[in-house]
Scaffold this motif. Structure first.
Motif, PDB file in Angstrom:
ATOM      1  N   PHE A 235      47.570 -61.938  -7.761  1.00 56.05           N
ATOM      2  CA  PHE A 235      46.211 -62.252  -8.204  1.00 56.05           C
ATOM      3  C   PHE A 235      46.221 -62.874  -9.600  1.00 56.05           C
ATOM      4  CE2 PHE A 235      46.164 -58.644  -5.327  1.00 56.05           C
ATOM      5  CZ  PHE A 235      45.248 -59.041  -4.365  1.00 56.05           C
ATOM      6  N   VAL A 236      47.062 -62.328 -10.474  1.00 57.92           N
ATOM      7  CA  VAL A 236      47.166 -62.856 -11.842  1.00 57.92           C
ATOM      8  C   VAL A 236      47.702 -64.283 -11.829  1.00 57.92           C
ATOM      9  CG1 VAL A 236      48.418 -62.616 -14.031  1.00 57.92           C
ATOM     10  CG2 VAL A 236      47.385 -60.603 -12.951  1.00 57.92           C
ATOM     11  N   LYS A 237      48.746 -64.527 -11.045  1.00 56.76           N
ATOM     12  CA  LYS A 237      49.328 -65.875 -10.986  1.00 56.76           C
ATOM     13  C   LYS A 237      48.306 -66.896 -10.496  1.00 56.76           C
ATOM     14  CE  LYS A 237      53.471 -66.716  -9.585  1.00 56.76           C
ATOM     15  NZ  LYS A 237      54.671 -66.809  -8.734  1.00 56.76           N
ATOM     16  N   CYS A 238      47.553 -66.535  -9.472  1.00 58.76           N
ATOM     17  CA  CYS A 238      46.556 -67.465  -8.923  1.00 58.76           C
ATOM     18  C   CYS A 238      45.437 -67.715  -9.921  1.00 58.76           C
ATOM     19  CB  CYS A 238      45.991 -66.919  -7.615  1.00 58.76           C
ATOM     20  SG  CYS A 238      47.193 -66.858  -6.265  1.00 58.76           S
ATOM     21  N   TYR A 239      44.989 -66.659 -10.580  1.00 63.37           N
ATOM     22  CA  TYR A 239      43.895 -66.815 -11.548  1.00 63.37           C
ATOM     23  C   TYR A 239      44.330 -67.687 -12.724  1.00 63.37           C
ATOM     24  CZ  TYR A 239      39.975 -65.569 -14.584  1.00 63.37           C
ATOM     25  OH  TYR A 239      38.872 -65.625 -15.400  1.00 63.37           O
ATOM     26  N   VAL A 240      45.536 -67.461 -13.210  1.00 66.12           N
ATOM     27  CA  VAL A 240      46.058 -68.268 -14.322  1.00 66.12           C
ATOM     28  C   VAL A 240      46.213 -69.728 -13.898  1.00 66.12           C
ATOM     29  CG1 VAL A 240      48.117 -68.674 -15.758  1.00 66.12           C
ATOM     30  CG2 VAL A 240      47.176 -66.360 -15.517  1.00 66.12           C
ATOM     31  N   ASP A 241      46.628 -69.954 -12.667  1.00 68.93           N
ATOM     32  CA  ASP A 241      46.752 -71.326 -12.159  1.00 68.93           C
ATOM     33  C   ASP A 241      45.398 -72.035 -12.166  1.00 68.93           C
ATOM     34  OD1 ASP A 241      47.943 -73.589 -11.040  1.00 68.93           O
ATOM     35  OD2 ASP A 241      47.683 -72.885  -8.993  1.00 68.93           O
ATOM     36  N   LEU A 242      44.353 -71.308 -11.753  1.00 69.09           N
ATOM     37  CA  LEU A 242      42.997 -71.870 -11.782  1.00 69.09           C
ATOM     38  C   LEU A 242      42.594 -72.235 -13.209  1.00 69.09           C
ATOM     39  CD1 LEU A 242      41.167 -69.356  -9.390  1.00 69.09           C
ATOM     40  CD2 LEU A 242      41.607 -71.761  -8.893  1.00 69.09           C
ATOM     41  N   LEU A 243      42.830 -71.313 -14.134  1.00 69.47           N
ATOM     42  CA  LEU A 243      42.437 -71.542 -15.526  1.00 69.47           C
ATOM     43  C   LEU A 243      43.206 -72.708 -16.147  1.00 69.47           C
ATOM     44  CD1 LEU A 243      42.264 -67.820 -16.730  1.00 69.47           C
ATOM     45  CD2 LEU A 243      40.335 -69.325 -16.233  1.00 69.47           C
ATOM     46  N   GLU A 244      44.498 -72.767 -15.876  1.00 72.15           N
ATOM     47  CA  GLU A 244      45.305 -73.851 -16.446  1.00 72.15           C
ATOM     48  C   GLU A 244      44.878 -75.210 -15.919  1.00 72.15           C
ATOM     49  OE1 GLU A 244      49.613 -73.200 -17.712  1.00 72.15           O
ATOM     50  OE2 GLU A 244      49.438 -71.902 -15.961  1.00 72.15           O
ATOM     51  N   PHE A 245      44.529 -75.268 -14.650  1.00 70.91           N
ATOM     52  CA  PHE A 245      44.134 -76.548 -14.060  1.00 70.91           C
ATOM     53  C   PHE A 245      42.891 -77.107 -14.754  1.00 70.91           C
ATOM     54  CE2 PHE A 245      41.817 -79.162 -10.949  1.00 70.91           C
ATOM     55  CZ  PHE A 245      42.816 -80.068 -10.610  1.00 70.91           C
ATOM     56  N   TYR A 246      41.986 -76.201 -15.145  1.00 73.75           N
ATOM     57  CA  TYR A 246      40.765 -76.645 -15.816  1.00 73.75           C
ATOM     58  C   TYR A 246      40.889 -76.610 -17.337  1.00 73.75           C
ATOM     59  CZ  TYR A 246      38.485 -76.711 -11.289  1.00 73.75           C
ATOM     60  OH  TYR A 246      38.143 -77.011  -9.987  1.00 73.75           O
ATOM     61  N   GLY A 247      42.117 -76.418 -17.832  1.00 75.20           N
ATOM     62  CA  GLY A 247      42.375 -76.524 -19.264  1.00 75.20           C
ATOM     63  C   GLY A 247      41.961 -75.329 -20.094  1.00 75.20           C
ATOM     64  N   ASP A 248      41.654 -74.213 -19.459  1.00 72.66           N
ATOM     65  CA  ASP A 248      41.250 -73.023 -20.213  1.00 72.66           C
ATOM     66  C   ASP A 248      42.480 -72.192 -20.570  1.00 72.66           C
ATOM     67  OD1 ASP A 248      39.878 -70.983 -21.384  1.00 72.66           O
ATOM     68  OD2 ASP A 248      38.527 -70.593 -19.690  1.00 72.66           O
ATOM     69  N   HIS A 249      43.290 -72.755 -21.469  1.00 73.61           N
ATOM     70  CA  HIS A 249      44.566 -72.119 -21.799  1.00 73.61           C
ATOM     71  C   HIS A 249      44.388 -70.832 -22.600  1.00 73.61           C
ATOM     72  CE1 HIS A 249      46.342 -76.433 -21.392  1.00 73.61           C
ATOM     73  NE2 HIS A 249      46.193 -75.833 -20.226  1.00 73.61           N
ATOM     74  N   ASN A 250      43.356 -70.772 -23.415  1.00 78.07           N
ATOM     75  CA  ASN A 250      43.125 -69.559 -24.210  1.00 78.07           C
ATOM     76  C   ASN A 250      42.804 -68.368 -23.313  1.00 78.07           C
ATOM     77  OD1 ASN A 250      43.570 -70.839 -26.659  1.00 78.07           O
ATOM     78  ND2 ASN A 250      41.418 -71.417 -26.911  1.00 78.07           N
ATOM     79  N   GLU A 251      41.962 -68.593 -22.311  1.00 74.46           N
ATOM     80  CA  GLU A 251      41.633 -67.528 -21.370  1.00 74.46           C
ATOM     81  C   GLU A 251      42.869 -67.111 -20.577  1.00 74.46           C
ATOM     82  OE1 GLU A 251      39.408 -64.832 -18.906  1.00 74.46           O
ATOM     83  OE2 GLU A 251      39.094 -65.697 -20.906  1.00 74.46           O
ATOM     84  N   ALA A 252      43.672 -68.106 -20.176  1.00 75.20           N
ATOM     85  CA  ALA A 252      44.894 -67.806 -19.424  1.00 75.20           C
ATOM     86  C   ALA A 252      45.856 -66.973 -20.265  1.00 75.20           C
ATOM     87  CB  ALA A 252      45.570 -69.110 -18.988  1.00 75.20           C
ATOM     88  N   ARG A 253      46.002 -67.343 -21.539  1.00 75.65           N
ATOM     89  CA  ARG A 253      46.887 -66.586 -22.427  1.00 75.65           C
ATOM     90  C   ARG A 253      46.376 -65.158 -22.600  1.00 75.65           C
ATOM     91  NH1 ARG A 253      49.951 -68.253 -26.925  1.00 75.65           N
ATOM     92  NH2 ARG A 253      48.970 -70.307 -26.834  1.00 75.65           N
TER      93      ARG A 253
END
Length: 457
Positions: A235-253
């Protein structure tokens, strides 16, 4: 386990039995399971008979005799119907779990029969309804029926019965999370289509709308489940992938830091792997990368990323980090899975060779070797291993022979055999290896703690 009227079992039991196989003779059951008896005697013996029958089912399942297990399960349910039709029992979860396992392996079973069985199981216990729905969805996914699984999860999400308990609340979050995974899967497919269209030089508004819709639904459900302390790797990997695709790197971190460092979550090496990979993708500092891998080393010293960790530490200008690098690579080679890994031996050989040449920091090697000198010689440096390594992998043999010569001296059996074979085969690097160990023999003896007259295993 909740009780229920056994009359409710009759329909699913009978149908489950007939769906699996035609009526079968039961020659293996002991006489007390089917001999005529009085009603009172039945009640006295029923519990024992039930336990015996369940033991037969268990034995058949352990031996993967699925037809035999199905036969006994059918008899078990029929016995419930005949003996306790007026009393309350609680075997529904047992029937569900055993029946599901049999249907998953039975040679005559099909998705249609599984669906029929599981739908009946959903009616036998309100408190386990969501669990049964989850298992139903998993089975459909294993058979490639993604749309059907999504429909099951959607129906389960809308299910309500009385006041929701804390356990049901957690199960509902799981239902939502797995539906989020399927939304992520749809998003991933739509993303691929969108990227292909962009490469062809044109966009597709409908695809963009669909991908954003999938993103929104997936993100909402995935974000919720990873707030609960637990192991949520996928679940974490998929959510981070979604965030990275839309450029939300701070949220992903932030998500990855929380997953790795929140003390409420169980220790999980993968959390630190994901954080390290994210930091590396985004060009973070060596300090951040080393910090992530240091914790991973503490949890799983044999992890495959320890080679990267050692390489970073060896290149550092700080003595403390180079010292840690030596500790890391020694720890890796304590594990059998690394015994024949050329990269690992090359890392160790390179670092100990540099130390021997400089004659600085010899204590680092001595400290690591002292705790291993009683078992590494047999584990890594026997004559048998020398012969096998020489036959199978010359590069591995070279790196190990260098380490063996430094740690155990020139009389080490592994080093002697390999250097002899290498020189005999006129391989130049083995002649150089032998000269190196002989030249630095006094230093090697200081490391091994031996006198010049000592002979090593």
């Amino acid at each position: 386990m909740d009780g229920f009227p056994v009359e409710a079992v009759k329909s699913p039991a009978a149908q489950a039995g007939s769906a699996l196989l035609p009526p079968l003779h039961l020659p293996c059951l002991p006489p007390n399971l089917y001999r005529p008896a009085s009603s009172h005697e039945h009640k006295l013996n029923f519990k024992k008979s039930k336990e015996v029958c369940l033991s037969y089912i268990q034995d058949a399942m352990l031996q993967k005799q699925w037809k035999r297990a199905a036969e006994f399960l059918t008899f078990y349910v029929e016995s419930l119907e005949k003996d306790y039709s007026t009393e309350y029992m609680g075997p529904s979860e047992m029937i569900w779990r055993i029946g599901t396992e049999i249907l998953c392996h039975h040679s005559h079973s099909s998705v249609k029969e599984f669906n029929s069985f599981i739908e009946q199981m959903k009616t036998l216990g309100v408190k386990r309804y969501l669990k049964v729905c989850l298992e139903h969805a998993f089975h459909l996914l294993c058979n490639g029926l993604i749309d059907e699984a999504y429909q099951i999860l959607s129906l389960a999400e809308s299910w309500r019965f009385g006041e929701q308990t804390a356990i049901q609340d957690k199960e509902m979050k799981l239902i939502q999370a797995y539906r989020g995974l399927l939304d992520y899967y749809s998003w991933s497919k739509q993303k691929t289509i969108l990227l292909e269209h962009r490469q062809d030089g044109f966009g597709d508004l409908s695809v963009e709308q669909e991908i954003h819709n999938c993103f929104r639904k997936a993100a909402v459900n995935l974000k919720e489940i990873i707030k609960i302390p637990g192991v949520w790797d996928l679940f974490v990997k998929c959510y981070v992938d979604l965030l990275e695709f839309y450029g939300d790197h701070n949220e992903a971190r932030q998500v990855l830091n929380e997953y790795a460092y929140n003390s409420k979550f169980p220790a999980n090496p993968n959390a630190h792997v994901y954080l390290y990979q994210f930091l590396k993708r985004h060009g973070e500092s060596k300090k951040s990368l080393i910090s992530a891998l240091k914790i991973l080393h503490d949890i799983v010293p044999s992890h495959e990323l320890m080679i990267d960790f050692n390489t970073m530490l060896q290149k550092s200008k700080k003595r403390k980090r180079r010292r840690l690098g030596l500790e890391v690579i020694f720890a890796v080679l304590d594990y059998a899975g690394w015994k024949e890994n050329v990269k690992a031996w090359s890392c160790l050989a390179r670092q100990v060779k540099q130390i021997v040449i400089s004659e600085k920091d010899l204590d680092w090697i001595k400290q690591e070797w002292n705790s291993r000198k009683d078992w590494w010689p047999a584990f890594h440096f026997s004559r048998y291993l020398a012969k096998r390594n020489w036959q199978e992998n010359e590069s591995l043999t070279y790196e190990k022979a260098l380490v063996a010569g430094i740690l155990l001296g020139k009389d080490c059996k592994y080093f002697k055999y390999v250097s002899h074979q290498g020189c005999k085969a006129q391989v130049k690097r083995f002649r150089i290896l032998k000269k190196f160990v002989n030249k630095h023999s006094p230093v090697c003896l200081r490391i091994s703690g031996l006198s010049d007259s000592s002979v090593q295993p």
